[in-house]
Scaffold this active site. Structure first.
Site, PDB file in Angstrom:
ATOM      1  N   GLY A 188       1.386  -4.957  -4.426  1.00 17.43           N
ATOM      2  CA  GLY A 188       0.622  -6.166  -4.169  1.00 17.43           C
ATOM      3  C   GLY A 188       0.222  -6.843  -5.676  1.00 17.43           C
ATOM      4  O   GLY A 188       0.609  -8.021  -5.841  1.00 17.43           O
ATOM      5  N   GLU A 243      -1.946  -8.138   1.912  1.00 17.18           N
ATOM      6  CA  GLU A 243      -2.504  -7.155   3.080  1.00 17.18           C
ATOM      7  C   GLU A 243      -2.095  -5.836   2.433  1.00 17.18           C
ATOM      8  O   GLU A 243      -1.010  -5.430   2.401  1.00 17.18           O
ATOM      9  CB  GLU A 243      -1.886  -7.511   4.318  1.00 17.18           C
ATOM     10  N   GLY A 254       1.767  -4.239   2.189  1.00 13.18           N
ATOM     11  CA  GLY A 254       2.070  -2.913   1.465  1.00 13.18           C
ATOM     12  C   GLY A 254       0.971  -2.375   0.612  1.00 13.18           C
ATOM     13  O   GLY A 254      -0.255  -2.738   0.740  1.00 13.18           O
ATOM     14  N   SER A 255       1.330  -1.644  -0.402  1.00 15.68           N
ATOM     15  CA  SER A 255       0.551  -0.741  -1.253  1.00 15.68           C
ATOM     16  C   SER A 255      -0.149  -1.808  -2.316  1.00 15.68           C
ATOM     17  O   SER A 255       0.409  -2.906  -2.592  1.00 15.68           O
ATOM     18  CB  SER A 255       1.235   0.203  -1.973  1.00 15.68           C
ATOM     19  N   THR A 256      -1.334  -1.545  -2.508  1.00 12.92           N
ATOM     20  CA  THR A 256      -2.126  -2.296  -3.640  1.00 12.92           C
ATOM     21  C   THR A 256      -1.457  -2.163  -4.820  1.00 12.92           C
ATOM     22  O   THR A 256      -1.361  -3.442  -5.751  1.00 12.92           O
ATOM     23  CB  THR A 256      -3.408  -1.403  -3.882  1.00 12.92           C
ATOM     24  N   LYS A 283      11.825  -9.848   4.249  1.00 13.94           N
ATOM     25  CA  LYS A 283      12.607  -8.653   3.427  1.00 13.94           C
ATOM     26  C   LYS A 283      11.887  -7.223   4.014  1.00 13.94           C
ATOM     27  O   LYS A 283      10.757  -7.017   3.779  1.00 13.94           O
ATOM     28  CB  LYS A 283      12.012  -8.692   1.976  1.00 13.94           C
ATOM     29  N   CYS A 333      -2.673   1.516   7.503  1.00 14.51           N
ATOM     30  CA  CYS A 333      -3.402   0.814   6.503  1.00 14.51           C
ATOM     31  C   CYS A 333      -4.963   0.923   6.960  1.00 14.51           C
ATOM     32  O   CYS A 333      -5.637   1.243   5.822  1.00 14.51           O
ATOM     33  CB  CYS A 333      -3.094  -0.609   6.530  1.00 14.51           C
ATOM     34  N   GLU A 343      -5.340   6.562  -1.142  1.00 19.06           N
ATOM     35  CA  GLU A 343      -4.865   6.385   0.134  1.00 19.06           C
ATOM     36  C   GLU A 343      -3.562   7.378   0.289  1.00 19.06           C
ATOM     37  O   GLU A 343      -2.606   7.320  -0.567  1.00 19.06           O
ATOM     38  CB  GLU A 343      -4.332   5.029   0.287  1.00 19.06           C
TER      39      GLU A 343
HETATM   40  P1  NAD Z   1       5.036  -0.648  -0.619  1.00 15.14           P
HETATM   41  O1  NAD Z   1       4.149  -1.311  -1.496  1.00 15.14           O
HETATM   42  O2  NAD Z   1       5.650   0.478  -1.197  1.00 15.14           O
HETATM   43  O3  NAD Z   1       6.107  -1.489  -0.237  1.00 15.14           O
HETATM   44  C1  NAD Z   1       6.115  -2.668   0.719  1.00 15.14           C
HETATM   45  C2  NAD Z   1       7.273  -3.540   0.570  1.00 15.14           C
HETATM   46  O4  NAD Z   1       7.136  -4.079  -0.962  1.00 15.14           O
HETATM   47  C3  NAD Z   1       8.559  -3.018   0.953  1.00 15.14           C
HETATM   48  O5  NAD Z   1       9.412  -3.951   1.492  1.00 15.14           O
HETATM   49  C4  NAD Z   1       8.842  -2.879  -0.402  1.00 15.14           C
HETATM   50  O6  NAD Z   1      10.469  -2.837  -0.628  1.00 15.14           O
HETATM   51  C5  NAD Z   1       8.591  -3.804  -1.302  1.00 15.14           C
HETATM   52  N1  NAD Z   1       8.254  -3.281  -2.627  1.00 15.14           N
HETATM   53  C6  NAD Z   1       8.252  -2.083  -3.248  1.00 15.14           C
HETATM   54  N2  NAD Z   1       8.085  -2.427  -4.619  1.00 15.14           N
HETATM   55  C7  NAD Z   1       8.501  -3.523  -5.011  1.00 15.14           C
HETATM   56  C8  NAD Z   1       8.394  -4.353  -6.238  1.00 15.14           C
HETATM   57  N3  NAD Z   1       8.575  -3.532  -7.339  1.00 15.14           N
HETATM   58  N4  NAD Z   1       8.893  -5.482  -6.063  1.00 15.14           N
HETATM   59  C9  NAD Z   1       8.800  -6.332  -4.996  1.00 15.14           C
HETATM   60  N5  NAD Z   1       8.739  -5.863  -3.795  1.00 15.14           N
HETATM   61  C10 NAD Z   1       8.373  -4.251  -3.681  1.00 15.14           C
HETATM   62  O7  NAD Z   1       4.298  -0.099   0.705  1.00 15.14           O
HETATM   63  P2  NAD Z   1       5.008   0.956   1.956  1.00 15.14           P
HETATM   64  O8  NAD Z   1       5.062   2.145   1.317  1.00 15.14           O
HETATM   65  O9  NAD Z   1       6.072   0.212   2.424  1.00 15.14           O
HETATM   66  O10 NAD Z   1       3.897   0.725   2.961  1.00 15.14           O
HETATM   67  C11 NAD Z   1       2.681   1.317   2.730  1.00 15.14           C
HETATM   68  C12 NAD Z   1       1.488   0.568   2.412  1.00 15.14           C
HETATM   69  O11 NAD Z   1       1.234  -0.584   2.918  1.00 15.14           O
HETATM   70  C13 NAD Z   1       0.160   1.357   2.221  1.00 15.14           C
HETATM   71  O12 NAD Z   1      -0.554   1.018   1.235  1.00 15.14           O
HETATM   72  C14 NAD Z   1      -0.559   0.364   3.414  1.00 15.14           C
HETATM   73  O13 NAD Z   1      -1.768   0.703   3.603  1.00 15.14           O
HETATM   74  C15 NAD Z   1      -0.120  -0.848   3.520  1.00 15.14           C
HETATM   75  N6  NAD Z   1      -0.053  -1.590   4.699  1.00 15.14           N
HETATM   76  C16 NAD Z   1      -1.484  -2.561   4.577  1.00 15.14           C
HETATM   77  C17 NAD Z   1      -1.589  -3.251   5.874  1.00 15.14           C
HETATM   78  C18 NAD Z   1      -2.609  -4.304   5.937  1.00 15.14           C
HETATM   79  O14 NAD Z   1      -2.516  -5.122   6.731  1.00 15.14           O
HETATM   80  N7  NAD Z   1      -3.645  -4.345   4.854  1.00 15.14           N
HETATM   81  C19 NAD Z   1      -0.768  -3.132   6.946  1.00 15.14           C
HETATM   82  C20 NAD Z   1       0.320  -2.112   6.922  1.00 15.14           C
HETATM   83  C21 NAD Z   1       0.631  -1.373   5.601  1.00 15.14           C
END
Ligand code: NAD
Length: 500
Positions: free
Chosen positions: A250, A268, A245-247, A192, A303, A402
């Protein structure tokens, strides 16, 4: 080689691109069952590139069904490792073969410089898949040291249906960190991609198929988080969610899992990485240059960005001077220009979020000493110049949250213990760095820093051989290295009684 193309050559390639924009389920491209689509926007210009299928529960159900059926059939899940290896190697070769197109898609979709997508994102993605392909027929299981009355075989088995929900900052690379180990270990896979950057994930699905990955083993469901993402997180027949993605999001996946089938979740998540420069760093200029790249690379949408520069008071001015020099050279430009080092923010929302943090920093009393503005508005896209705050206290919002943009917060310290204390004082623990030529100080600091990766006298170095992931609210589970395979396998003990 894509890296040698000029701005005009990239532009003319972009003009002839055909976009794959549907879901990929059971070995073929299909529209969303609802017929709904969403706009895929080029953040460098604000123009719509294509309309992408907006998948929801029904599409996720179809993808899970296809993935489960493929898993049960066993063509992939029970294939000898040496055979899966050949197919995955071919997949990696096809990614390399189409590197120009994939780099272009990544840059148009996400706004990162073509120089980075062609030299970093695409080759590292192919390299990652190849590395797991090559590993899979060299990893042995175990036999437990029981007594003579039994043999206990400890084996790793694929989980079944693995779904990866990934962010937009390194769309292809973050996906590959999950595709490589999940497929190599024999799982079926559903990707996804983030709604901001779905194009490379969709395109590589047919490359997977061309390489020989059986229908149903590799699926892609583009769509929004609240619909497609949540449907995967709550699905009763998904065995594992590998999330980056974001905390905040997560934590939703932990809840989805608890309220559905207790599927495995690996997270992550975000970071607020401290980059600690001590006065006795072996090369202060090198440390300062790395500090600048550590926050400005990929527009700061990283990240593990070194977003907190924690620098010993006596050398702060010298370090900041060098950071400004790098920042001056890194003014945002057209992402398709191979000379551009800093591209566009991924979308308007992210740009506004970052500008909001810059305002918050000013209001809280931090000193804006470099940048701070939206630029290149005439291009129609979303650009922010490299930005540096001095005089930041670690309690401020810009030091705790962040930002995910090219914004550096400078905090000073007087001794190593104080530096580590400040370094650890956020909810995150993804990465950290410490610069000193005193090996004892370096080791003590690296042991005391609560982070999944600690760099000593470098920043953001690494390779596929070394694990990556966080402590604290940066998540758990590791990408990269052989350890990543643990996320996608169940440990089974088979106790064979051979005594009387
Ligand atoms: P996000 O958490 O908004 O989205 C990540 C994914 O989750 C997307 O595919 C999104 O569609 C999905 N998502 C969003 N809301 C959701 C919900 N309610 N239910 C299920 N899925 C949902 O993050 P972002 O803005 O795409 O990316 C930035 C974040 O990713 C930052 O916090 C960054 O630190 C983190 N990140 C972490 C790493 C790592 O390895 N630790 C690597 C890259 C990015």
């Amino acid at each position: 080689m894509s890296a040698a193309l000029s701005l005009d050559a990239w532009k003319s390639q972009a003009a002839t691109l055909a976009y794959r924009n549907q879901a990929f389920i059971g070995g073929k491209y299909v529209p969303a069952a609802s017929g709904k689509t969403f706009d895929c926007v080029n953040p460098a210009t604000g123009q719509v590139l294509t309309q992408v299928a907006a998948c929801d529960q029904e599409d996720v159900d179809r993808a899970v069904k296809a993935a489960r059926a493929a898993f049960e059939k066993g063509t992939w899940s029970r294939m000898a490792g040496a055979e899966r290896k050949k197919i995955l190697q071919k997949f990696a070769d096809l990614i390399d073969k189409h590197s120009t197109e994939l780099a272009l898609l990544e840059t148009l979709d996400m706004g990162k410089p073509i120089r980075d997508s062609s030299k970093i994102d695409v080759p590292l993605s192919a390299g990652c898949i190849r590395w797991y392909a090559e590993a899979i027929d060299k990893v042995y299981d175990e036999i437990a040291p029981t007594g003579p009355e039994a043999i206990s075989l400890i084996r790793r088995e694929p989980l079944g249906v693995v779904a990866a929900v990934v962010p937009w900052n390194f769309p292809l690379l973050m996906s590959s960190w999950k595709i490589g180990p999940a497929l190599a270990t024999g799982n079926s896979f559903i990707l996804k991609p983030a709604e901001q950057s779905p194009l490379t994930g969709i395109r590589i699905a047919e490359l997977a198929s061309e390489a020989g990955i059986p229908d149903g083993v590799f699926n892609v469901v583009p769509g929004f988080g609240e619909t497609a993402g949540q449907a995967l997180g709550r699905h009763m027949d998904v065995d594992c969610i590998a999330f980056t993605g974001s905390t905040e999001v997560g934590k939703y996946f932990l809840k989805y899992s608890g309220e559905s089938n207790m599927k495995r979740v690996s997270l992550e998540c975000g970071g607020k990485s401290p980059n600690i420069i001590m006065a006795d760093a072996p090369d202060l200029d090198a440390a300062a240059t790395a500090a600048a790249w550590g926050i400005f690379f990929n527009q700061g949408e990283v990240c593990n960005a070194g977003s907190r520069l924690i620098v010993e008071e006596s050398v702060k001015d010298r370090v900041l001077e060098k950071v400004f020099a790098v920042g001056k050279k890194l003014q945002p430009g057209d992402p398709l220009d191979p000379k551009t080092g800093l591209g566009a923010m991924v979308d308007k929302t992210q740009m506004e979020r970052v500008l909001g943090y810059i305002d918050a920093g000013k209001k809280e009393g931090a000193k804006l000493v470099f940048g701070g503005n939206r630029v290149r508005q005439e291009a129609g896209g979303y650009y922010i110049e490299p930005t540096v705050f001095d005089g930041v206290s670690n309690k401020m919002k810009i030091a705790q949250e962040e930002i995910f943009g090219p914004v550096l917060s400078t905090i000073t310290f007087k001794d190593a213990d104080e530096a580590v204390k400040i370094g650890n004082d956020t909810i995150y623990g993804l990465a950290a760095a410490v610069w000193t030529k005193d090996i004892t100080k370096a080791f003590k600091a690296s042991a005391a820093l609560r982070a999944g990766v600690v760099w000593v006298n470098c920043f953001d170095n690494g390779s596929i051989t070394s694990p990556f992931g966080g402590f604290k609210q940066s998540g758990f589970g590791r990408d990269k290295s052989l350890h990543a395979m643990e996320k996608y396998t169940e440990l089974k003990a088979t106790w064979i009684h051979i005594g009387n």
